[in-house]
Design a protein around this motif. Structure first.
Motif, PDB file in Angstrom:
ATOM      1  N   ARG A  49      52.050  -2.475 -27.521  1.00  0.00           N
ATOM      2  CA  ARG A  49      50.746  -1.838 -27.715  1.00  0.00           C
ATOM      3  C   ARG A  49      50.154  -1.332 -26.408  1.00  0.00           C
ATOM      4  NH1 ARG A  49      46.667  -5.635 -30.716  1.00  0.00           N
ATOM      5  NH2 ARG A  49      46.283  -6.562 -28.660  1.00  0.00           N
ATOM      6  N   ASN A  50      50.398  -2.074 -25.334  1.00  0.00           N
ATOM      7  CA  ASN A  50      49.789  -1.740 -24.051  1.00  0.00           C
ATOM      8  C   ASN A  50      50.754  -1.139 -23.040  1.00  0.00           C
ATOM      9  OD1 ASN A  50      46.996  -2.922 -24.469  1.00  0.00           O
ATOM     10  ND2 ASN A  50      48.244  -4.740 -24.853  1.00  0.00           N
ATOM     11  N   GLY A  51      52.060  -1.202 -23.334  1.00  0.00           N
ATOM     12  CA  GLY A  51      53.031  -0.632 -22.429  1.00  0.00           C
ATOM     13  C   GLY A  51      53.206  -1.416 -21.143  1.00  0.00           C
ATOM     14  N   ARG A  52      52.908  -2.699 -21.163  1.00  0.00           N
ATOM     15  CA  ARG A  52      53.078  -3.564 -19.993  1.00  0.00           C
ATOM     16  C   ARG A  52      53.156  -4.998 -20.469  1.00  0.00           C
ATOM     17  NH1 ARG A  52      47.864  -2.377 -16.506  1.00  0.00           N
ATOM     18  NH2 ARG A  52      48.079  -0.268 -17.350  1.00  0.00           N
ATOM     19  N   ARG A  53      53.487  -5.905 -19.563  1.00  0.00           N
ATOM     20  CA  ARG A  53      53.556  -7.304 -19.946  1.00  0.00           C
ATOM     21  C   ARG A  53      52.151  -7.851 -20.195  1.00  0.00           C
ATOM     22  NH1 ARG A  53      58.502  -9.816 -19.010  1.00  0.00           N
ATOM     23  NH2 ARG A  53      59.949  -8.685 -17.654  1.00  0.00           N
ATOM     24  N   TRP A  54      52.110  -8.939 -20.994  1.00  0.00           N
ATOM     25  CA  TRP A  54      50.809  -9.561 -21.240  1.00  0.00           C
ATOM     26  C   TRP A  54      50.264 -10.248 -19.995  1.00  0.00           C
ATOM     27  CZ3 TRP A  54      46.916  -8.802 -24.106  1.00  0.00           C
ATOM     28  CH2 TRP A  54      47.074  -8.138 -25.329  1.00  0.00           C
ATOM     29  N   SER A  55      51.104 -10.619 -19.046  1.00  0.00           N
ATOM     30  CA  SER A  55      50.606 -11.158 -17.783  1.00  0.00           C
ATOM     31  C   SER A  55      49.789 -10.109 -17.041  1.00  0.00           C
ATOM     32  CB  SER A  55      51.761 -11.650 -16.919  1.00  0.00           C
ATOM     33  OG  SER A  55      52.729 -10.628 -16.733  1.00  0.00           O
ATOM     34  N   GLU A  56      50.188  -8.840 -17.147  1.00  0.00           N
ATOM     35  CA  GLU A  56      49.422  -7.766 -16.521  1.00  0.00           C
ATOM     36  C   GLU A  56      48.106  -7.545 -17.258  1.00  0.00           C
ATOM     37  OE1 GLU A  56      52.072  -4.344 -15.065  1.00  0.00           O
ATOM     38  OE2 GLU A  56      53.289  -5.304 -16.642  1.00  0.00           O
ATOM     39  N   MET A  57      48.123  -7.659 -18.564  1.00  0.00           N
ATOM     40  CA  MET A  57      46.882  -7.543 -19.331  1.00  0.00           C
ATOM     41  C   MET A  57      45.938  -8.700 -18.982  1.00  0.00           C
ATOM     42  SD  MET A  57      47.394  -4.760 -20.827  1.00  0.00           S
ATOM     43  CE  MET A  57      45.829  -4.783 -21.734  1.00  0.00           C
ATOM     44  N   LEU A  58      46.526  -9.873 -18.768  1.00  0.00           N
ATOM     45  CA  LEU A  58      45.725 -11.020 -18.367  1.00  0.00           C
ATOM     46  C   LEU A  58      45.063 -10.759 -17.017  1.00  0.00           C
ATOM     47  CD1 LEU A  58      44.787 -13.953 -18.744  1.00  0.00           C
ATOM     48  CD2 LEU A  58      46.994 -14.703 -17.843  1.00  0.00           C
ATOM     49  N   ASP A  59      45.776 -10.124 -16.103  1.00  0.00           N
ATOM     50  CA  ASP A  59      45.182  -9.765 -14.808  1.00  0.00           C
ATOM     51  C   ASP A  59      43.991  -8.832 -15.012  1.00  0.00           C
ATOM     52  OD1 ASP A  59      47.076 -11.236 -13.439  1.00  0.00           O
ATOM     53  OD2 ASP A  59      48.362  -9.508 -13.019  1.00  0.00           O
ATOM     54  N   LEU A  60      44.170  -7.801 -15.837  1.00  0.00           N
ATOM     55  CA  LEU A  60      43.071  -6.861 -16.078  1.00  0.00           C
ATOM     56  C   LEU A  60      41.855  -7.588 -16.637  1.00  0.00           C
ATOM     57  CD1 LEU A  60      45.017  -3.846 -17.658  1.00  0.00           C
ATOM     58  CD2 LEU A  60      44.101  -4.025 -15.330  1.00  0.00           C
ATOM     59  N   ALA A  61      42.103  -8.531 -17.537  1.00  0.00           N
ATOM     60  CA  ALA A  61      40.998  -9.295 -18.116  1.00  0.00           C
ATOM     61  C   ALA A  61      40.288 -10.122 -17.044  1.00  0.00           C
ATOM     62  CB  ALA A  61      41.515 -10.192 -19.234  1.00  0.00           C
ATOM     63  N   ARG A  62      41.045 -10.821 -16.219  1.00  0.00           N
ATOM     64  CA  ARG A  62      40.425 -11.643 -15.178  1.00  0.00           C
ATOM     65  C   ARG A  62      39.635 -10.791 -14.192  1.00  0.00           C
ATOM     66  NH1 ARG A  62      45.802 -15.353 -14.312  1.00  0.00           N
ATOM     67  NH2 ARG A  62      45.138 -17.174 -15.509  1.00  0.00           N
ATOM     68  N   TRP A  63      40.178  -9.649 -13.832  1.00  0.00           N
ATOM     69  CA  TRP A  63      39.505  -8.802 -12.854  1.00  0.00           C
ATOM     70  C   TRP A  63      38.198  -8.232 -13.390  1.00  0.00           C
ATOM     71  CZ3 TRP A  63      44.758  -5.971 -11.707  1.00  0.00           C
ATOM     72  CH2 TRP A  63      45.533  -6.789 -10.905  1.00  0.00           C
ATOM     73  N   ALA A  64      37.984  -8.305 -14.695  1.00  0.00           N
ATOM     74  CA  ALA A  64      36.735  -7.798 -15.272  1.00  0.00           C
ATOM     75  C   ALA A  64      35.540  -8.671 -14.918  1.00  0.00           C
ATOM     76  CB  ALA A  64      36.862  -7.691 -16.795  1.00  0.00           C
ATOM     77  N   TYR A  65      35.782  -9.920 -14.510  1.00  0.00           N
ATOM     78  CA  TYR A  65      34.672 -10.834 -14.198  1.00  0.00           C
ATOM     79  C   TYR A  65      34.257 -10.635 -12.739  1.00  0.00           C
ATOM     80  CZ  TYR A  65      36.400 -13.101 -18.476  1.00  0.00           C
ATOM     81  OH  TYR A  65      36.821 -13.377 -19.763  1.00  0.00           O
ATOM     82  N   VAL A  66      33.691  -9.472 -12.448  1.00  0.00           N
ATOM     83  CA  VAL A  66      33.452  -9.102 -11.052  1.00  0.00           C
ATOM     84  C   VAL A  66      32.337  -9.917 -10.411  1.00  0.00           C
ATOM     85  CG1 VAL A  66      34.377  -6.773 -11.295  1.00  0.00           C
ATOM     86  CG2 VAL A  66      31.959  -7.193 -11.785  1.00  0.00           C
ATOM     87  N   THR A  67      31.323 -10.312 -11.182  1.00  0.00           N
ATOM     88  CA  THR A  67      30.234 -11.081 -10.567  1.00  0.00           C
ATOM     89  C   THR A  67      30.722 -12.421 -10.037  1.00  0.00           C
ATOM     90  OG1 THR A  67      29.584 -12.109 -12.660  1.00  0.00           O
ATOM     91  CG2 THR A  67      28.490 -10.030 -12.054  1.00  0.00           C
ATOM     92  N   GLN A  68      31.816 -12.916 -10.576  1.00  0.00           N
ATOM     93  CA  GLN A  68      32.347 -14.205 -10.147  1.00  0.00           C
ATOM     94  C   GLN A  68      33.377 -14.074  -9.022  1.00  0.00           C
ATOM     95  OE1 GLN A  68      30.597 -16.825 -11.648  1.00  0.00           O
ATOM     96  NE2 GLN A  68      29.609 -14.868 -12.149  1.00  0.00           N
ATOM     97  N   GLY A  69      33.511 -12.864  -8.494  1.00  0.00           N
ATOM     98  CA  GLY A  69      34.452 -12.638  -7.410  1.00  0.00           C
ATOM     99  C   GLY A  69      35.893 -12.577  -7.854  1.00  0.00           C
TER     100      GLY A  69
END
Length: 930
Positions: free
Chosen positions: A261-281
């Protein structure tokens, strides 16, 4: 058979799912087994009973980002099996840090909600339920979190969301009072366990039924995470997990699975999700490894299951099998097997009743069959029992008798119930602990005692297993130590208890008797424990990290049982009275601070540059008069950290700073009953005024308000080139402390935060009493005594805590979601009336909206463009039609966000709040709600 999981495998699939390179096959299989409904999401929601959306998995946490580590797994479950997940977040995290700006309180909470919605969207999650609990500050105290959140009020909101969304599986955080567990996380997980048990009981929160939500019983609850060892990489799940608690059952899911669905591994999707929490650094977090062998596996521990379990090694979907997904070749989906021992402790040679309740699916009959109980080698169990054919939803309860063998006291074991019916079988389990006839252990810390009472009340005592048994002793001091003796047997017992301590410590008396202790009864014996060798290193400076083993041995006529507990040796210091009050000028004079300094140079957190303490250390002199503590703190440092603006006088841990901890009577259960002063040596410039405040204590905030009379003087080089550290001189009036001083036992600590970068992050921390968890555990602070001070007795001040939580009725994203999924805003009471938008328009920069409300209340109207609020108003309204107008921005972004379902053109989000509950509506601009 793998002895780590001796569950029957006869009906359990051994398919290995989520293999790299096998995604298309998995997706095709999933599509064949689980057809996507032709109904739209809105139509599906409205078709569900009560009108609310149906979820398969519900994560329950405390803050936005608590779910982050699981999003790779939730995304896989959604992509390959169309599993719909949602997230409950008790707070919006408005009391946390902000790495990107100065927003705090509700504005920060709204930012964090937006981050969370973006992050979970990567996993296909559309439903986030923020429950409006107050995020106050970091604490390790679940009881404080329970108090601040309102106890059963928040539990009721969680149960309402569970009943509305009807999840099959609940996933939560660690509910156990283990070291280092954030108190908010623990309490949220405790609420999750309670909700799992309460949601199916119509006698609990019966008002929900009046609102149209039926009782709903989730089938399984999992803890995200596990204790033990398991492998990363593609084969980690198939290799299995070795838990440190032998009775645990642990499932896994590899994050490296490719996503078509995303054309990448789910570990990479997990990175994108984590990076969304910008206020927490988190935007600066490193990416996941690209080597498949190093990509992480996420693990989940079973807290309880009412359904058959699949083999945990069979694939990344195994955690759902039997509960949210069927087990291939297994019992009819929806069959329940609930195993309930009469108690958690099993005594050798003593019979223990174990109830097994079999329930047929709600939509299918269950053929007659038999149940057998499997127990560890050397145990005995009564024979197989037959189960009659059951009609839809019908149940039958069976009772077995189990007798433990001669396993060592403390052995963790499982009893496993297997139902065979209609040519298929399924197995689930209950954990047990082998107990001695009589055991003794130390009286727990107050908050540990409360947790154990909670687990006992719920029949979840296996959650106690990882909780440490700890007590502190002051350097060169003697303390009373209560020991609890408990008779687990069914006979009256007599005997004795003794303590075995390491060299340099002593117990008096060496042994104490008990007599006539009835079955199930307890008794308390008191020993005096002393540190007799003051040369022993304190805190974590000892080779064992400050964890000194103590054996508590109970002898009875049935034998001997020993339990190991841990003693922490905390530093102690006698503070001498000042002959003359120090002059607060940042200069230490010989007659101002009698006595030797306290060394503040032991690593508590991080590792200083070069691997030694050469880059950061301090000495603290302390004295007092009749009304004040005085401290002189000389900090040696090599690089000045970030100099924050004066408006950012908070969260001193982000840069160079000093924290001073005072527990006035040395008995605070958590930091809400202490004083924690934080000092940044300068703000704005190298020569600017210091930032002085209080943090995560009895009254958090700037010292000018929360600690009147507190004074700080600083001496520091005026330029970075000359910088070599700084000197602080501090006066803390006794009057600002949260209680009267007990001069014989004041909890005290000093911590120095050191930042060698300019990115608002302190890398290293040194202190005096430096145990892990010290920041939130007052009982692990050092002890000081004050000469010439009278004890006026306890006079505690109630904590002053933040009181403004971000609320769902003021969140356009929550309002829009509630209007669609029909789950009440914030989990609050569902209104017995409808809110309608009759008409709307924008002209000349003014929005005009006509609302219909059936009674008096408060209406909040937002014009939302998918990224920001273009305009809003809040108004008290009566019944009937109300017209409101408000200015709006003409610079709509119109971007929208497909991940979070936000619109590409402006939409009205409206909430209405009255005494009867809350309601939400959405309408396109120029249109009306339906």
């Amino acid at each position: 058979m793998d002895d780590r999981l001796p569950l029957s495998q006869r009906a359990m699939s051994r398919r290995t799912l989520f293999k790299a390179g096998g995604v298309l096959g998995v997706a095709a299989a999933a599509g064949a087994a689980f057809q996507v409904s032709p109904l739209s999401a809105a139509e599906q929601a409205l078709a569900a009973p009560g009108g609310a959306v149906k979820l398969n998995v519900l994560f329950i946490g405390a803050h936005p980002d608590d779910e982050a580590g699981n999003l790779g797994v939730f995304g896989q479950w959604n992509e390959f099996f169309d599993v719909k997940a949602g997230v409950i977040t008790v707070t919006r995290g408005e009391g946390g840090g902000n790495a990107v700006g100065l927003e705090e309180g509700p504005p920060l909470g709204m930012m964090r909600e937006a981050e969370e919605r973006k992050a979970v969207g990567y996993a296909g999650i559309e439903h986030v339920f923020n429950l409006d609990g107050l995020d106050f500050y970091y604490t390790a105290s679940a009881p404080l979190s329970h108090q601040v959140w309102g106890g059963d009020a928040v539990l009721g909101r969680i149960v309402r969301v569970v009943r509305a969304t009807r999840p099959d599986v609940i996933v939560t955080m660690n509910p156990s009072a283990v070291e280092g567990n954030h108190g908010n996380h623990q309490q949220a997980a405790m609420f999750a366990v309670e909700a799992y048990l309460a949601a199916g009981d119509p006698s609990r929160f019966p008002e929900h039924l009046a609102e149209g939500f039926a009782a709903w019983q989730p089938r399984r609850i999992l803890r995200a995470g596990a204790n033990g060892t398991g492998a990363n990489g593609e084969g980690g799940v198939a290799a299995g997990y070795t838990p440190s608690v032998a009775s645990d059952v642990v499932f896994g899911c590899w994050n490296g699975t490719p996503s078509a669905r995303n054309g990448r591994r789910w570990s990479e999707m997990l990175d994108l999700a984590r990076w969304a929490y910008v206020t927490q650094g988190w935007a600066e977090m490193a990416a996941s490894p690209t080597d498949p062998a190093k990509i992480s596996t996420s693990w989940f521990t079973v807290i309880h299951s009412r359904t058959p379990l699949a083999d945990p090694r069979s694939g990344g979907d195994a955690a759902l099998r039997g509960a949210a997904l069927p087990i291939d070749g297994g019992l009819p989906f929806g069959t329940l097997i609930d195993v309930r021992p009469a108690r958690f402790e099993a005594v050798a040679g003593q019979s223990l009743a174990v109830d097994v309740t079999i329930t047929a699916p709600d939509d299918a009959k269950l053929a007659g069959g038999a149940v057998t109980l499997a127990v560890p080698s050397g145990w005995s169990v009564s024979g197989s029992q037959s189960v009659r054919a059951l009609k839809k939803g019908g149940s039958q309860r069976l009772t077995f008798q189990v007798t433990a063998g001669s396993d060592p006291v403390g052995t963790q074991a499982r009893v496993e119930a297997t139902l065979t019916a209609g040519g298929a079988s399924g197995t689930t389990f209950a954990p047990l602990r082998v107990a001695g006839a009589v055991e003794a252990t130390i009286s727990p810390l107050p908050e540990i005692r409360l947790f154990r009472e909670w687990t006992a009340g719920l029949g979840m005592k296996h959650l106690d297993v990882l909780v440490p048994e700890l007590f502190p002793v002051g350097q060169g001091r003697t303390r009373p130590l209560d020991v609890i003796v408990q008779n687990f047997s069914d006979q009256v017992r007599s005997g004795s208890v003794s303590l075995e301590l390491p060299a340099g410590f002593a117990a008096s008396p060496a042994e104490l008797p008990y007599a006539g202790l009835g079955a199930g009864a307890t008794a308390t014996l008191t020993f005096d424990v002393a540190n007799t060798d003051t040369a022993i290193p304190t805190a974590n400076r000892a080779s064992n990290g400050g964890n000194w083993p103590v054996t508590v041995r109970a002898v009875s006529d049935a034998g001997t049982a020993a339990r190991s507990v841990t003693m922490n040796l905390v530093p102690a210091y006698a503070v001498q009275r000042a002959e003359v009050a120090p002059v607060l000028d940042g200069v230490r004079r010989d007659d101002e601070y009698p006595g030797d300094p306290i060394p503040v140079e032991t690593i508590w957190d991080g590792s200083p540059m070069g691997g030694t303490t050469a880059s950061i250390s301090a000495k603290t002199w302390i004295t007092h008069d009749d009304a004040n503590l005085y401290l002189f703190i000389s900090v040696a440092d090599d690089i000045r950290g970030t100099i924050l603006p004066a408006a950012d006088n908070k969260r001193q841990r982000r840069t160079d700073s000093v924290e001073i901890y005072v527990d006035p009577r040395g008995d605070a259960p958590n930091t809400a009953h202490t004083f924690i002063g934080g000092i940044m040596p300068s703000m704005d410039t190298m020569t600017g005024a210091p930032g002085v405040g209080r943090d995560r204590d009895n009254w958090q905030g700037e010292a000018a308000v929360t600690a009147p009379g507190m004074e700080v003087a600083v001496r520091m080089a005026p330029t970075a080139a000359e910088y070599a550290g700084y000197d602080l001189e501090v006066k803390i009036p006794f009057s600002v402390l949260p209680d009267n001083l007990d001069p014989a036992h004041v909890g005290f600590n000093v911590v120095v935060n050191d930042s060698d970068t300019q990115n608002k992050a302190a890398q290293n921390r040194v202190g005096w009493s430096t145990f892990p968890g010290m920041r939130a555990d007052p009982w692990r602070w050092g002890i000081i005594t004050l000469d010439g001070i009278a004890d006026a007795g306890a006079g505690p001040k109630d904590p002053t805590l933040p009181d403004t939580a971000a609320r769902s009725v003021a969140s356009p994203q929550s309002i829009l979601q509630s209007a669609g999924d029909q789950v009440p805003l914030g989990g609050s009471s569902k209104a017995d009336h409808a809110l309608k938008v009759l008409s709307s328009s924008v002209s000349g920069g003014i929005a005009k909206v006509a609302l219909q409300t059936p009674r008096a209340g408060t209406a909040r109207v937002f014009l939302w463009d998918g990224a920001k609020v273009l305009g809003s108003t809040e108004k008290a309204v009566g019944s009937g039609r109300t017209d409101v107008g408000f200015p709006v921005s003409t610079t709509a972004s119109g971007t929208g966000d497909s991940l979070t379902g936000t619109p590409a053109s402006p939409v009205l989000a409206v909430s209405f709040e009255s005494q009867s509950g809350v309601s939400a509506a959405r309408a396109p601009l120029g249109g009306r709600s339906r």
